[in-house]
Scaffold this motif. Structure first.
Motif, PDB file in Angstrom:
ATOM      1  N   GLY A 187       1.160 -51.709  -1.942  1.00  0.00           N
ATOM      2  CA  GLY A 187       0.722 -50.776  -2.804  1.00  0.00           C
ATOM      3  C   GLY A 187       0.947 -49.414  -2.244  1.00  0.00           C
ATOM      4  O   GLY A 187       0.891 -48.406  -3.047  1.00  0.00           O
ATOM      5  N   SER A 188       1.102 -49.353  -0.850  1.00  0.00           N
ATOM      6  CA  SER A 188       1.124 -48.343  -0.046  1.00  0.00           C
ATOM      7  C   SER A 188       2.632 -47.586  -0.430  1.00  0.00           C
ATOM      8  O   SER A 188       3.011 -46.444  -0.823  1.00  0.00           O
ATOM      9  CB  SER A 188       0.934 -48.421   1.318  1.00  0.00           C
ATOM     10  OG  SER A 188       1.125 -46.742   1.829  1.00  0.00           O
ATOM     11  N   CYS A 189       3.579 -48.591  -0.256  1.00  0.00           N
ATOM     12  CA  CYS A 189       5.103 -47.993  -0.518  1.00  0.00           C
ATOM     13  C   CYS A 189       5.625 -47.942  -1.791  1.00  0.00           C
ATOM     14  O   CYS A 189       6.326 -46.918  -2.036  1.00  0.00           O
ATOM     15  CB  CYS A 189       5.810 -49.174   0.239  1.00  0.00           C
ATOM     16  SG  CYS A 189       5.519 -49.108   2.375  1.00  0.00           S
ATOM     17  N   ALA A 190       4.860 -48.803  -2.648  1.00  0.00           N
ATOM     18  CA  ALA A 190       5.546 -48.782  -4.020  1.00  0.00           C
ATOM     19  C   ALA A 190       4.774 -48.021  -5.030  1.00  0.00           C
ATOM     20  O   ALA A 190       5.309 -47.185  -6.084  1.00  0.00           O
ATOM     21  CB  ALA A 190       5.736 -50.356  -4.512  1.00  0.00           C
TER      22      ALA A 190
ATOM     23  N   MET B 289      13.890 -46.320   3.501  1.00  0.00           N
ATOM     24  CA  MET B 289      13.133 -47.257   4.388  1.00  0.00           C
ATOM     25  C   MET B 289      12.340 -46.640   5.500  1.00  0.00           C
ATOM     26  O   MET B 289      11.535 -47.310   6.087  1.00  0.00           O
ATOM     27  CB  MET B 289      14.207 -48.182   4.633  1.00  0.00           C
ATOM     28  CG  MET B 289      14.804 -49.092   3.571  1.00  0.00           C
ATOM     29  SD  MET B 289      13.693 -50.272   2.726  1.00  0.00           S
ATOM     30  CE  MET B 289      13.445 -51.493   3.995  1.00  0.00           C
ATOM     31  N   LYS B 290      13.127 -45.594   6.159  1.00  0.00           N
ATOM     32  CA  LYS B 290      12.449 -44.953   7.430  1.00  0.00           C
ATOM     33  C   LYS B 290      11.004 -44.446   7.040  1.00  0.00           C
ATOM     34  O   LYS B 290      10.236 -44.361   7.733  1.00  0.00           O
ATOM     35  CB  LYS B 290      13.368 -43.954   8.071  1.00  0.00           C
ATOM     36  CG  LYS B 290      14.326 -44.500   8.594  1.00  0.00           C
ATOM     37  CD  LYS B 290      15.267 -43.408   9.098  1.00  0.00           C
ATOM     38  CE  LYS B 290      16.632 -44.017   9.812  1.00  0.00           C
ATOM     39  NZ  LYS B 290      17.549 -42.871  10.256  1.00  0.00           N
ATOM     40  N   VAL B 291      10.951 -43.799   5.778  1.00  0.00           N
ATOM     41  CA  VAL B 291       9.646 -43.497   5.429  1.00  0.00           C
ATOM     42  C   VAL B 291       8.709 -44.497   5.092  1.00  0.00           C
ATOM     43  O   VAL B 291       7.376 -44.364   5.506  1.00  0.00           O
ATOM     44  CB  VAL B 291       9.820 -42.600   3.976  1.00  0.00           C
ATOM     45  CG1 VAL B 291       8.560 -42.019   3.450  1.00  0.00           C
ATOM     46  CG2 VAL B 291      10.830 -41.235   4.266  1.00  0.00           C
ATOM     47  N   MET B 292       9.208 -45.698   4.665  1.00  0.00           N
ATOM     48  CA  MET B 292       8.306 -46.591   4.207  1.00  0.00           C
ATOM     49  C   MET B 292       7.703 -47.426   5.582  1.00  0.00           C
ATOM     50  O   MET B 292       6.501 -47.939   5.594  1.00  0.00           O
ATOM     51  CB  MET B 292       8.968 -47.931   3.516  1.00  0.00           C
ATOM     52  CG  MET B 292       9.426 -47.348   2.088  1.00  0.00           C
ATOM     53  SD  MET B 292       9.949 -48.734   1.184  1.00  0.00           S
ATOM     54  CE  MET B 292      10.718 -47.962  -0.077  1.00  0.00           C
ATOM     55  N   TYR B 293       8.293 -47.050   6.632  1.00  0.00           N
ATOM     56  CA  TYR B 293       8.134 -47.698   7.927  1.00  0.00           C
ATOM     57  C   TYR B 293       6.904 -47.138   8.482  1.00  0.00           C
ATOM     58  O   TYR B 293       6.078 -47.999   8.865  1.00  0.00           O
ATOM     59  CB  TYR B 293       9.145 -47.476   9.019  1.00  0.00           C
ATOM     60  CG  TYR B 293       8.822 -47.926  10.511  1.00  0.00           C
ATOM     61  CD1 TYR B 293       8.915 -49.389  10.715  1.00  0.00           C
ATOM     62  CD2 TYR B 293       8.565 -46.910  11.343  1.00  0.00           C
ATOM     63  CE1 TYR B 293       8.567 -49.817  12.077  1.00  0.00           C
ATOM     64  CE2 TYR B 293       8.024 -47.525  12.571  1.00  0.00           C
ATOM     65  CZ  TYR B 293       8.187 -48.745  13.054  1.00  0.00           C
ATOM     66  OH  TYR B 293       7.805 -49.287  14.240  1.00  0.00           O
ATOM     67  N   ASP B 294       6.594 -46.087   8.340  1.00  0.00           N
ATOM     68  CA  ASP B 294       5.190 -45.393   8.643  1.00  0.00           C
ATOM     69  C   ASP B 294       4.128 -45.857   7.736  1.00  0.00           C
ATOM     70  O   ASP B 294       2.920 -46.237   8.594  1.00  0.00           O
ATOM     71  CB  ASP B 294       5.438 -43.899   8.660  1.00  0.00           C
ATOM     72  CG  ASP B 294       6.211 -43.178   9.562  1.00  0.00           C
ATOM     73  OD1 ASP B 294       6.368 -43.730  10.650  1.00  0.00           O
ATOM     74  OD2 ASP B 294       6.761 -41.978   9.345  1.00  0.00           O
ATOM     75  N   GLU B 295       4.409 -46.127   6.598  1.00  0.00           N
ATOM     76  CA  GLU B 295       3.203 -46.979   5.842  1.00  0.00           C
ATOM     77  C   GLU B 295       3.065 -48.239   6.265  1.00  0.00           C
ATOM     78  O   GLU B 295       1.766 -48.669   6.318  1.00  0.00           O
ATOM     79  CB  GLU B 295       3.727 -46.840   4.295  1.00  0.00           C
ATOM     80  CG  GLU B 295       3.903 -45.538   3.615  1.00  0.00           C
ATOM     81  CD  GLU B 295       2.943 -44.573   3.745  1.00  0.00           C
ATOM     82  OE1 GLU B 295       1.683 -45.202   3.656  1.00  0.00           O
ATOM     83  OE2 GLU B 295       2.790 -43.277   3.780  1.00  0.00           O
ATOM     84  N   MET B 296       4.259 -49.009   6.493  1.00  0.00           N
ATOM     85  CA  MET B 296       3.864 -50.334   7.054  1.00  0.00           C
ATOM     86  C   MET B 296       3.202 -50.119   8.193  1.00  0.00           C
ATOM     87  O   MET B 296       2.326 -51.342   8.433  1.00  0.00           O
ATOM     88  CB  MET B 296       5.492 -51.114   7.016  1.00  0.00           C
ATOM     89  CG  MET B 296       5.919 -51.261   5.578  1.00  0.00           C
ATOM     90  SD  MET B 296       7.827 -51.685   5.784  1.00  0.00           S
ATOM     91  CE  MET B 296       7.564 -53.459   6.473  1.00  0.00           C
ATOM     92  N   LYS B 297       3.627 -49.369   9.155  1.00  0.00           N
ATOM     93  CA  LYS B 297       2.888 -49.572  10.438  1.00  0.00           C
ATOM     94  C   LYS B 297       1.350 -48.959  10.331  1.00  0.00           C
ATOM     95  O   LYS B 297       0.483 -49.612  11.012  1.00  0.00           O
ATOM     96  CB  LYS B 297       3.505 -48.201  11.432  1.00  0.00           C
ATOM     97  CG  LYS B 297       3.072 -48.253  12.665  1.00  0.00           C
ATOM     98  CD  LYS B 297       3.599 -47.226  13.445  1.00  0.00           C
ATOM     99  CE  LYS B 297       3.111 -47.219  14.811  1.00  0.00           C
ATOM    100  NZ  LYS B 297       3.866 -46.158  15.828  1.00  0.00           N
ATOM    101  N   ALA B 298       1.034 -48.174   9.399  1.00  0.00           N
ATOM    102  CA  ALA B 298      -0.561 -47.902   9.083  1.00  0.00           C
ATOM    103  C   ALA B 298      -1.079 -49.052   8.472  1.00  0.00           C
ATOM    104  O   ALA B 298      -2.126 -49.361   8.921  1.00  0.00           O
ATOM    105  CB  ALA B 298      -0.556 -46.892   8.078  1.00  0.00           C
ATOM    106  N   CYS B 299      -0.327 -49.775   7.683  1.00  0.00           N
ATOM    107  CA  CYS B 299      -1.091 -51.045   6.995  1.00  0.00           C
ATOM    108  C   CYS B 299      -1.453 -52.174   8.225  1.00  0.00           C
ATOM    109  O   CYS B 299      -2.309 -52.941   8.289  1.00  0.00           O
ATOM    110  CB  CYS B 299      -0.188 -51.738   6.030  1.00  0.00           C
ATOM    111  SG  CYS B 299      -0.135 -50.710   4.530  1.00  0.00           S
ATOM    112  N   GLY B 300      -0.248 -52.119   9.204  1.00  0.00           N
ATOM    113  CA  GLY B 300      -0.422 -53.201  10.286  1.00  0.00           C
ATOM    114  C   GLY B 300      -1.507 -52.681  11.233  1.00  0.00           C
ATOM    115  O   GLY B 300      -2.248 -53.665  11.910  1.00  0.00           O
TER     116      GLY B 300
END
Length: 233
Positions: free
Chosen positions: A189-192, A146-157
């Motif tokens: 798309g990014s995380c999964a 989940m911590k790794v996904m956070y960076d991806e979510m932040k980039a999408c944000g």
């Protein structure tokens, strides 16, 4: 009695039986002293397929707001003739999804793995298939991943913020629903799948295009879903 009289009597008896059946079904929550929203005949709390304004999600949202405004921890609905439980209290929802999840794994949703593979997801599957898929997905959502996904979510944000800033500078209106949908698409798309969709710059990108189709609800789709729900046990 003539044949016509027998036919009329049969119709009257049949309609009376149907009416009494639905009257009994629609007393399900009152017999259990649970607050509920008064259903309409045959449809329950759903809208007519040919006059949909709020849609299925909107109907559930309205019901949730109604129960919450009354200070209820939960309430009852009817999806056609099927009684449906709606939790409202966050602590109750948390308990249902953790400690007591084995009692609430089936949601009564439509699943057709052959014709519509996307319908066979964790929210729709039931019993052993649900348990199998949940076991496969659980390792994906560990704290480390989940911590790794956070960076991806932040980039999408960041892409979303850039898009909103551009519209604001150009004095264009914001379609919040479309913006949130694009952000959700990019995040999934990014995380999964490890794909950079950037739906804000490419609104017709594959993920966004087909993701939009999943939630579109026209007359024929509504009628089809009505038939499916009616025929399910």
């Amino acid at each position: 009695m003539t044949v016509l009289q027998y036919v009329i009597a049969g119709l009257v008896l049949s309609l009376s039986a149907i009416y009494l059946y639905f009257k009994w079904i629609y007393s399900y929550w009152s017999r259990r002293n649970v607050s509920y929203i008064t259903p309409r005949f045959l449809l329950g709390n759903l809208e007519y397929p040919w006059a949909m304004k709020r849609g299925f999600v909107g109907t559930l949202a309205d019901a949730y707001k109604e129960f919450k405004s009354q200070g209820k921890r939960f309430g009852g609905l009817f999806i056609l003739h099927k009684p449906t439980f709606m939790p409202v209290d966050p602590d109750l929802i948390k308990r249902m999804m953790t400690v007591d999840f084995q009692h609430f794994m089936n949601h009564g949703n439509f699943v057709d793995e052959e014709m519509e593979p996307l319908s066979a997801n964790l929210l729709n599957l039931e019993d052993e298939k649900w348990k199998t898929l949940r076991a496969k997905l659980t390792p994906t959502f560990t704290s480390g991943k989940m911590k790794v996904m956070y960076d991806e979510m932040k980039a999408c944000g960041s892409q979303m913020v850039e898009y909103i800033t551009t519209l604001n500078s150009e004095r264009k209106p914001l379609d919040i629903k479309e913006i949130v949908s694009c952000y959700s698409t990019d995040t999934i798309g990014s995380c999964a799948f490890g794909v950079d969709c950037n739906s804000f710059k490419n609104p017709n990108e594959g993920f966004r295009k087909y993701g939009r189709k999943v939630i579109e609800m026209d007359f024929w789709t509504a009628l089809r879903m009505f038939t499916i729900f009616s025929s399910r046990k």
